[in-house]
Design a protein around this motif. Sequence first.
Motif, PDB file in Angstrom:
ATOM      1  N   LEU A 107      52.315  11.081  27.853  1.00  0.00           N
ATOM      2  CA  LEU A 107      53.777  10.957  27.865  1.00  0.00           C
ATOM      3  C   LEU A 107      54.369  12.321  28.199  1.00  0.00           C
ATOM      4  CD1 LEU A 107      53.917   8.940  24.496  1.00  0.00           C
ATOM      5  CD2 LEU A 107      53.682   7.996  26.778  1.00  0.00           C
ATOM      6  N   ASP A 108      55.441  12.326  28.987  1.00  0.00           N
ATOM      7  CA  ASP A 108      55.954  13.593  29.542  1.00  0.00           C
ATOM      8  C   ASP A 108      56.565  14.557  28.526  1.00  0.00           C
ATOM      9  OD1 ASP A 108      55.196  13.221  32.082  1.00  0.00           O
ATOM     10  OD2 ASP A 108      57.190  12.719  32.898  1.00  0.00           O
ATOM     11  N   TYR A 109      56.983  14.028  27.347  1.00  0.00           N
ATOM     12  CA  TYR A 109      57.752  14.919  26.477  1.00  0.00           C
ATOM     13  C   TYR A 109      56.909  15.974  25.754  1.00  0.00           C
ATOM     14  CZ  TYR A 109      56.782  10.983  23.157  1.00  0.00           C
ATOM     15  OH  TYR A 109      56.230   9.978  22.424  1.00  0.00           O
ATOM     16  N   TYR A 110      55.599  15.856  25.817  1.00  0.00           N
ATOM     17  CA  TYR A 110      54.778  16.787  25.046  1.00  0.00           C
ATOM     18  C   TYR A 110      54.774  18.210  25.585  1.00  0.00           C
ATOM     19  CZ  TYR A 110      52.891  12.848  22.487  1.00  0.00           C
ATOM     20  OH  TYR A 110      52.754  11.750  21.689  1.00  0.00           O
ATOM     21  N   MET A 111      54.624  19.147  24.693  1.00  0.00           N
ATOM     22  CA  MET A 111      54.407  20.551  25.044  1.00  0.00           C
ATOM     23  C   MET A 111      53.630  21.203  23.896  1.00  0.00           C
ATOM     24  SD  MET A 111      57.918  22.463  24.084  1.00  0.00           S
ATOM     25  CE  MET A 111      57.045  23.963  23.815  1.00  0.00           C
ATOM     26  N   ARG A 112      52.974  22.286  24.191  1.00  0.00           N
ATOM     27  CA  ARG A 112      52.147  23.008  23.198  1.00  0.00           C
ATOM     28  C   ARG A 112      51.143  22.080  22.488  1.00  0.00           C
ATOM     29  NH1 ARG A 112      56.297  27.690  21.308  1.00  0.00           N
ATOM     30  NH2 ARG A 112      56.015  28.841  23.230  1.00  0.00           N
ATOM     31  N   ASP A 131      69.353  21.930  21.088  1.00  0.00           N
ATOM     32  CA  ASP A 131      68.029  22.421  21.452  1.00  0.00           C
ATOM     33  C   ASP A 131      67.188  22.633  20.193  1.00  0.00           C
ATOM     34  OD1 ASP A 131      65.918  23.411  22.796  1.00  0.00           O
ATOM     35  OD2 ASP A 131      66.894  25.272  23.455  1.00  0.00           O
ATOM     36  N   VAL A 132      66.663  21.549  19.643  1.00  0.00           N
ATOM     37  CA  VAL A 132      65.826  21.692  18.448  1.00  0.00           C
ATOM     38  C   VAL A 132      64.429  21.152  18.743  1.00  0.00           C
ATOM     39  CG1 VAL A 132      67.745  21.562  16.805  1.00  0.00           C
ATOM     40  CG2 VAL A 132      66.516  19.474  17.432  1.00  0.00           C
ATOM     41  N   ALA A 133      63.482  21.617  17.936  1.00  0.00           N
ATOM     42  CA  ALA A 133      62.080  21.260  18.161  1.00  0.00           C
ATOM     43  C   ALA A 133      61.761  19.860  17.627  1.00  0.00           C
ATOM     44  CB  ALA A 133      61.207  22.288  17.452  1.00  0.00           C
ATOM     45  N   GLY A 134      60.575  19.383  17.920  1.00  0.00           N
ATOM     46  CA  GLY A 134      60.119  18.098  17.392  1.00  0.00           C
ATOM     47  C   GLY A 134      58.608  18.032  17.431  1.00  0.00           C
ATOM     48  N   ILE A 135      58.042  17.344  16.452  1.00  0.00           N
ATOM     49  CA  ILE A 135      56.584  17.118  16.468  1.00  0.00           C
ATOM     50  C   ILE A 135      56.305  15.850  15.674  1.00  0.00           C
ATOM     51  CG2 ILE A 135      56.259  18.718  14.491  1.00  0.00           C
ATOM     52  CD1 ILE A 135      53.419  19.255  15.725  1.00  0.00           C
ATOM     53  N   GLY A 136      55.293  15.103  16.073  1.00  0.00           N
ATOM     54  CA  GLY A 136      54.997  13.868  15.352  1.00  0.00           C
ATOM     55  C   GLY A 136      53.744  13.206  15.854  1.00  0.00           C
ATOM     56  N   PHE A 137      53.514  12.009  15.355  1.00  0.00           N
ATOM     57  CA  PHE A 137      52.342  11.238  15.789  1.00  0.00           C
ATOM     58  C   PHE A 137      52.587   9.760  15.561  1.00  0.00           C
ATOM     59  CE2 PHE A 137      51.524  12.374  11.301  1.00  0.00           C
ATOM     60  CZ  PHE A 137      51.335  11.113  10.750  1.00  0.00           C
ATOM     61  N   ALA A 138      51.733   8.937  16.147  1.00  0.00           N
ATOM     62  CA  ALA A 138      51.764   7.506  15.853  1.00  0.00           C
ATOM     63  C   ALA A 138      50.337   6.986  15.867  1.00  0.00           C
ATOM     64  CB  ALA A 138      52.607   6.757  16.877  1.00  0.00           C
ATOM     65  N   MET A 139      50.117   5.960  15.042  1.00  0.00           N
ATOM     66  CA  MET A 139      48.776   5.369  15.024  1.00  0.00           C
ATOM     67  C   MET A 139      48.871   3.896  15.372  1.00  0.00           C
ATOM     68  SD  MET A 139      48.380   5.305  10.968  1.00  0.00           S
ATOM     69  CE  MET A 139      49.670   6.451  10.557  1.00  0.00           C
ATOM     70  N   GLY A 140      47.801   3.400  15.956  1.00  0.00           N
ATOM     71  CA  GLY A 140      47.756   1.981  16.316  1.00  0.00           C
ATOM     72  C   GLY A 140      47.221   1.194  15.132  1.00  0.00           C
ATOM     73  N   ARG A 152      53.595  18.050  19.873  1.00  0.00           N
ATOM     74  CA  ARG A 152      54.891  18.708  19.812  1.00  0.00           C
ATOM     75  C   ARG A 152      55.723  18.300  21.029  1.00  0.00           C
ATOM     76  NH1 ARG A 152      57.637  22.383  17.304  1.00  0.00           N
ATOM     77  NH2 ARG A 152      56.215  22.739  15.576  1.00  0.00           N
ATOM     78  N   TYR A 153      57.036  18.163  20.823  1.00  0.00           N
ATOM     79  CA  TYR A 153      57.920  17.763  21.931  1.00  0.00           C
ATOM     80  C   TYR A 153      59.257  18.494  21.846  1.00  0.00           C
ATOM     81  CZ  TYR A 153      59.203  14.450  18.211  1.00  0.00           C
ATOM     82  OH  TYR A 153      59.552  13.888  16.998  1.00  0.00           O
ATOM     83  N   ASP A 154      59.202  19.815  21.959  1.00  0.00           N
ATOM     84  CA  ASP A 154      60.394  20.622  21.700  1.00  0.00           C
ATOM     85  C   ASP A 154      61.566  20.405  22.664  1.00  0.00           C
ATOM     86  OD1 ASP A 154      58.987  21.572  19.597  1.00  0.00           O
ATOM     87  OD2 ASP A 154      58.736  23.615  20.340  1.00  0.00           O
TER      88      ASP A 154
END
Length: 423
Positions: free
Chosen positions: A264-269, A302-311, A290-292
């Motif tokens: 997915l395009d939003y990821y970084m770092r 302009d705030v950072a973001g990080i997360g995950f999802a499980m199936g 991370r998806y800052d």
Amino acid sequence: MASKPSIIKAPRGMVDVMPPAIKIWQNIENTAREVFGTYGYSEIRTPILEDTSLFKRGVGESTSVVEKEMYSFTDQGDHDLSLRPEGTASVVRAYIESGMCNIDPLARYYYMGPMFRRERPQKGRQRQFYQIGCELLAAESPYADAEVISMAEHFLKRAGVSDLSLEINSIGCEACRPSFNSALVEYFVKFQGGLCDDCIRRLSKNPLRILDCKNNSCKEIVEKAPRFSAFWCDACVTHFSAVKQTLDGIGVSYVVNEQVVRGLDYYMRTAFEFTTTKLGAQNAVLAGGRYDGLVRGLGGPDVAGIGFAMGMERLVLLLQDSTKKDPVDDVVYFAVIGELAGRKALPVINLLRRDGIRVEWDYAAKSLKSQMRKAGKIEAGSVVIMGDDEITRGEVIVKNMKTGEQQNVRIKDLPFHFINIGG
Ligand code: HAM
């Protein structure tokens, strides 16, 4: 004679979750609520339908998910809508739309629900699948990455899943991406003949996406493609080192895998995946990163973001295979014989249920033998035998299915009897 109506089946790649399997799902959901709650996360529920533009802008137009897998349509009011293929974009939209991004920017959300991707169904891959996800907003610190990863691990262990590997990588940021992209273009141009049509298009639009193409001949070419690590800027190097150091400090084991790029395009770092060897090709059980730039990209600050999802389906498959047995709730089964007993049964049963005791019975009178067989099948802890004779004496017979012991109990004492034995 009218013909028999045909049976309608669920759409391909979409399945019903029926009892008793649902019990595993509920246990996973309860564990998620409990574990995420201790880290300060609150549940968020967003619509299953969103404006298609949310995913085009959030997830990225040249990702496989948006390019090929979305269920999109125009509704009667001419709005372009899509069934959500993932949860992060929706959570970020809600965070911005509610104003939380300005009122209380540091936010922790978790969510659970169905997502939709029109992929080819196989074991662990469906068109409607369930995710449980977490998003931590406005936390730039590498401690946040380590905390989110260790929370995911904590949850997986608590849910009873073992033998997972954690792979992490850093996929650069806005500062180092351009030089990495140029190196990718330079490399892939040489192998254009072997790339699929989608990747040829990606070459000019978004070369990064070639790295997660599922086509076999593209995968072979990707094997020798340049790696991110050679292009990280100083800030990315510092961030990734701090994430690794913090994980080491809290005892979370991982391997660095430079092939973890995420689709997915939003990821970084930071990007990470918990994988298993037990599910064949669909080996990612939980994944995130991370998806800052996403909050800003969707019109927020302009705030950072990080997360995950499980199936969920993948987790359920792993838990079904494991030897860990689900604790069966102690069920009291009512074997009811005779007309008078039939009439008296429900008031007595409800008395127990009101005290929180789980009771099952068969409404249609059957032989005692068949009712005892049913009690065995559902693994009832006790059977209450209600016959006409006992009822006239104001009693029932209670059989403990573990010890085989039987005793007569006054009907009025029945709830007390089960509460006393913890039933
Ligand atoms: P994702 O890697 O696309 O990430 O999906 C996360 C997880 O959902 C996968 O690792 C897998 O377990 C499960 N999954 C994905 N597609 C299917 C499918 N067709 N059938 C069954 N399970 C599937 C995301 O969706 C990101 N939103 C995760 C995230 C949250 N990143 C940051 N925050």
